[in-house]
Design an enzyme around this catalytic site. Structure first.
Site, mmCIF file in Angstrom:
data_model
loop_
_atom_site.group_PDB
_atom_site.id
_atom_site.type_symbol
_atom_site.label_atom_id
_atom_site.label_comp_id
_atom_site.label_asym_id
_atom_site.label_seq_id
_atom_site.Cartn_x
_atom_site.Cartn_y
_atom_site.Cartn_z
ATOM 1 N N CYS A 22 -2.762 9.315 -7.496
ATOM 2 C CA CYS A 22 -4.007 9.021 -6.765
ATOM 3 C C CYS A 22 -4.982 10.182 -6.978
ATOM 4 O O CYS A 22 -4.650 11.326 -6.683
ATOM 5 C CB CYS A 22 -3.743 8.831 -5.271
ATOM 6 N N ILE B 246 -2.347 1.871 -15.346
ATOM 7 C CA ILE B 246 -2.796 3.150 -14.858
ATOM 8 C C ILE B 246 -3.256 3.060 -13.398
ATOM 9 O O ILE B 246 -3.512 1.973 -12.893
ATOM 10 C CB ILE B 246 -4.003 3.657 -15.703
ATOM 11 N N GLY C 81 -5.008 -2.341 -14.718
ATOM 12 C CA GLY C 81 -6.357 -1.806 -14.911
ATOM 13 C C GLY C 81 -7.299 -2.838 -15.481
ATOM 14 O O GLY C 81 -7.241 -3.149 -16.673
ATOM 15 N N LYS D 230 0.863 -1.186 0.000
ATOM 16 C CA LYS D 230 0.000 0.000 0.000
ATOM 17 C C LYS D 230 0.899 1.237 0.000
ATOM 18 O O LYS D 230 1.931 1.265 0.669
ATOM 19 C CB LYS D 230 -0.870 -0.033 1.269
ATOM 20 N N SER D 231 0.523 2.282 -0.752
ATOM 21 C CA SER D 231 1.351 3.494 -0.781
ATOM 22 C C SER D 231 1.491 4.065 0.627
ATOM 23 O O SER D 231 0.499 4.199 1.341
ATOM 24 C CB SER D 231 0.703 4.566 -1.666
ATOM 25 N N GLY E 240 -11.286 -2.058 -11.855
ATOM 26 C CA GLY E 240 -11.976 -3.283 -12.275
ATOM 27 C C GLY E 240 -12.206 -3.322 -13.781
ATOM 28 O O GLY E 240 -11.761 -2.439 -14.509
ATOM 29 N N GLY F 236 -8.411 7.502 0.275
ATOM 30 C CA GLY F 236 -7.646 8.666 0.740
ATOM 31 C C GLY F 236 -6.283 8.294 1.282
ATOM 32 O O GLY F 236 -5.721 8.974 2.140
ATOM 33 N N GLY G 203 -5.333 -5.760 -9.394
ATOM 34 C CA GLY G 203 -5.846 -5.220 -8.134
ATOM 35 C C GLY G 203 -7.216 -5.755 -7.816
ATOM 36 O O GLY G 203 -7.375 -6.758 -7.111
HETATM 37 C C1 LIG Z 1 -9.342 0.084 -2.674
HETATM 38 C C2 LIG Z 1 -8.192 0.505 -3.566
HETATM 39 C C3 LIG Z 1 -7.068 1.097 -2.996
HETATM 40 C C4 LIG Z 1 -5.998 1.510 -3.807
HETATM 41 N N1 LIG Z 1 -4.883 2.055 -3.223
HETATM 42 C C5 LIG Z 1 -3.810 2.402 -3.998
HETATM 43 C C6 LIG Z 1 -2.614 2.899 -3.414
HETATM 44 O O1 LIG Z 1 -2.456 2.989 -2.192
HETATM 45 N N2 LIG Z 1 -1.594 3.253 -4.246
HETATM 46 C C7 LIG Z 1 -1.683 3.141 -5.615
HETATM 47 O O2 LIG Z 1 -0.725 3.469 -6.325
HETATM 48 N N3 LIG Z 1 -2.815 2.639 -6.204
HETATM 49 C C8 LIG Z 1 -3.863 2.275 -5.428
HETATM 50 N N4 LIG Z 1 -4.988 1.753 -6.017
HETATM 51 C C9 LIG Z 1 -5.043 1.609 -7.494
HETATM 52 C C10 LIG Z 1 -4.642 0.204 -7.933
HETATM 53 O O3 LIG Z 1 -3.293 -0.082 -7.581
HETATM 54 C C11 LIG Z 1 -4.796 0.046 -9.466
HETATM 55 O O4 LIG Z 1 -3.958 0.967 -10.134
HETATM 56 C C12 LIG Z 1 -6.245 0.267 -9.922
HETATM 57 O O5 LIG Z 1 -7.157 -0.268 -8.988
HETATM 58 C C13 LIG Z 1 -6.518 -0.359 -11.298
HETATM 59 O O6 LIG Z 1 -6.285 -1.753 -11.281
HETATM 60 P P1 LIG Z 1 -7.475 -2.856 -11.089
HETATM 61 O O7 LIG Z 1 -8.547 -2.502 -12.083
HETATM 62 O O8 LIG Z 1 -6.812 -4.163 -11.347
HETATM 63 O O9 LIG Z 1 -7.971 -2.703 -9.686
HETATM 64 C C14 LIG Z 1 -6.069 1.336 -5.229
HETATM 65 C C15 LIG Z 1 -7.211 0.730 -5.799
HETATM 66 C C16 LIG Z 1 -8.264 0.309 -4.990
HETATM 67 C C17 LIG Z 1 -9.459 -0.363 -5.631
#
Ligand SMILES: Cc1cc2nc3c(=O)[nH]c(=O)nc-3n(C[C@H](O)[C@H](O)[C@H](O)COP(=O)(O)O)c2cc1C
Length: 329
Positions: A136, A198, A250, A49-50, A224, A76, A272
């Site tokens: 973000c 992305i 993504g 997590k960031s 998603g 956030g 993710g």
């Molecule tokens: C609940 C949640 C929390 C996320 N937290 C971070 C984060 O802390 N740092 C970051 O770079 N991306 C964060 N993301 C973005 C994901 O790393 C990813 O780029 C994005 O969800 C697209 O991928 P996916 O469609 O496979 O989920 C978060 C996404 C979700 C759904």
């Protein structure tokens, strides 16, 4: 078992991954135990997590809602801060050392200087790579918009982080811009070792009974399956703009999705939201599906497929270019 005739391993910024599938930041990357489970479930790498210079509580609830086949979130960037994160990453590396799963530490800050400080401090945990989250959509920055919004601000963070650490850095870009290729070029010139594309796509949902936005932050980021075509387009455009490796993220939830990202130009693929449904073995399942596809199509190495869509379908001229050619303009 992954078939013998197929080699899923790749090299990313000098780090060898047993397969190109990376747990994306923010999904189960909050503890060493969870990252270990995703690693043992078949991931090639896991991203934490960031983390920010100081602990952050994030936004009030509701912060995540299920939307269609994906999510809308405005967490956030709730996180325990970089000092706690150093311990989490050390522990994650210890737990995953025997199976060679790479560990990526993700960082975030509200200022350029803050990014440099977190990068320097996080380097003490010796993650294999550092991912720089400048994209973000749900948090405040010193500029008012994410650093990923312009080539100049994206490059400024990249330069500062490069100067603060010797660990290779991945700069994570946003789709919420007009020209992602220009931003990719700027971060490459500023020294980025790789790009991740992305982060989430800006969105909003309104409760029509209450006549108000559902998320406490009003806006959130969509993730998603709904965002996969946006991510594929962004990866495709970045591949034409830079020569550093790209991590495509993504909407990936199957081997076919991962192969599509790779053919668009990705060297590795982040997953993710799919983990929320499929659990800790999702990345292992996707790796197996990739191997089956490769075996069925006579691909032996992942590298044979990177950017293949560019070779088979070169960019077409735009309608304006066609009209100019025909001397209509
Ligand atoms: C609940 C949640 C929390 C996320 N937290 C971070 C984060 O802390 N740092 C970051 O770079 N991306 C964060 N993301 C973005 C994901 O790393 C990813 O780029 C994005 O969800 C697209 O991928 P996916 O469609 O496979 O989920 C978060 C996404 C979700 C759904």
């Amino acid at each position: 078992m992954i078939r013998d005739e197929v080699d899923l391993s790749i090299e990313l910024c000098g780090v060898r991954l047993r397969n190109p599938l990376i747990l994306a930041s923010g999904i189960l990357g909050t503890s060493a135990a969870l990252m270990e489970r995703v690693g043992r479930g078949g991931a090639g790498a896991v991203t934490s997590k960031s983390c920010s210079p100081l602990p952050r509580v994030g936004h009030p609830n509701p912060t995540v809602i299920k939307w269609g086949p994906g999510f809308l979130n405005a967490v956030g960037l709730a996180n325990p801060g970089v000092e706690a994160q150093v311990e989490i990453l050390r522990e994650t590396r210890r737990r995953l050392a025997d199976i060679g799963v790479a560990v990526i530490g993700s960082i975030f800050a509200e200022t350029v200087e803050g990014f440099a400080r977190v990068a320097e401090r996080l380097s003490a945990a010796a993650p294999d790579l550092i991912e720089v989250n400048i994209s973000c959509p749900n948090v405040a920055h010193e500029l008012g918009t994410p650093f990923s919004s312009t080539p100049e601000s994206a490059a400024a963070v990249t330069r500062a982080v490069k100067a603060a650490t010797d660990i290779p850095i991945i700069v994570k870009l946003s789709p919420n811009v007009t020209d992602i290729a220009a931003i990719a070029r700027a971060v490459e010139e500023a020294g980025a070792d790789a790009i991740a594309a992305i982060n989430t796509v800006s969105g909003m949902a309104i409760d029509i009974e209450a006549a108000r936005p559902i998320l406490s932050n009003l806006e959130g980021g969509i993730s998603g399956p709904a965002i996969k075509p946006i991510a594929v387009r962004c990866v495709y455009q970045c591949y034409q703009a830079v020569s550093i490796p790209i991590i495509g993220i993504g909407g990936v939830s199957s081997g076919a999705d991962a192969i599509e990202m790779i053919m668009a130009g990705a060297r590795a693929v982040g997953v993710g939201s799919a983990v929320f449904w499929g659990g800790v073995e999702t990345l292992g399942r996707i790796a197996q599906e990739m191997a089956d596809f490769m075996a069925g199509h006579d691909y032996r190495h992942v590298s044979e497929m990177i950017g293949l869509a560019h070779r088979l379908s070169p960019p077409q001229p735009s309608p304006v270019e066609i009209a100019m050619e025909a001397k209509e303009l």
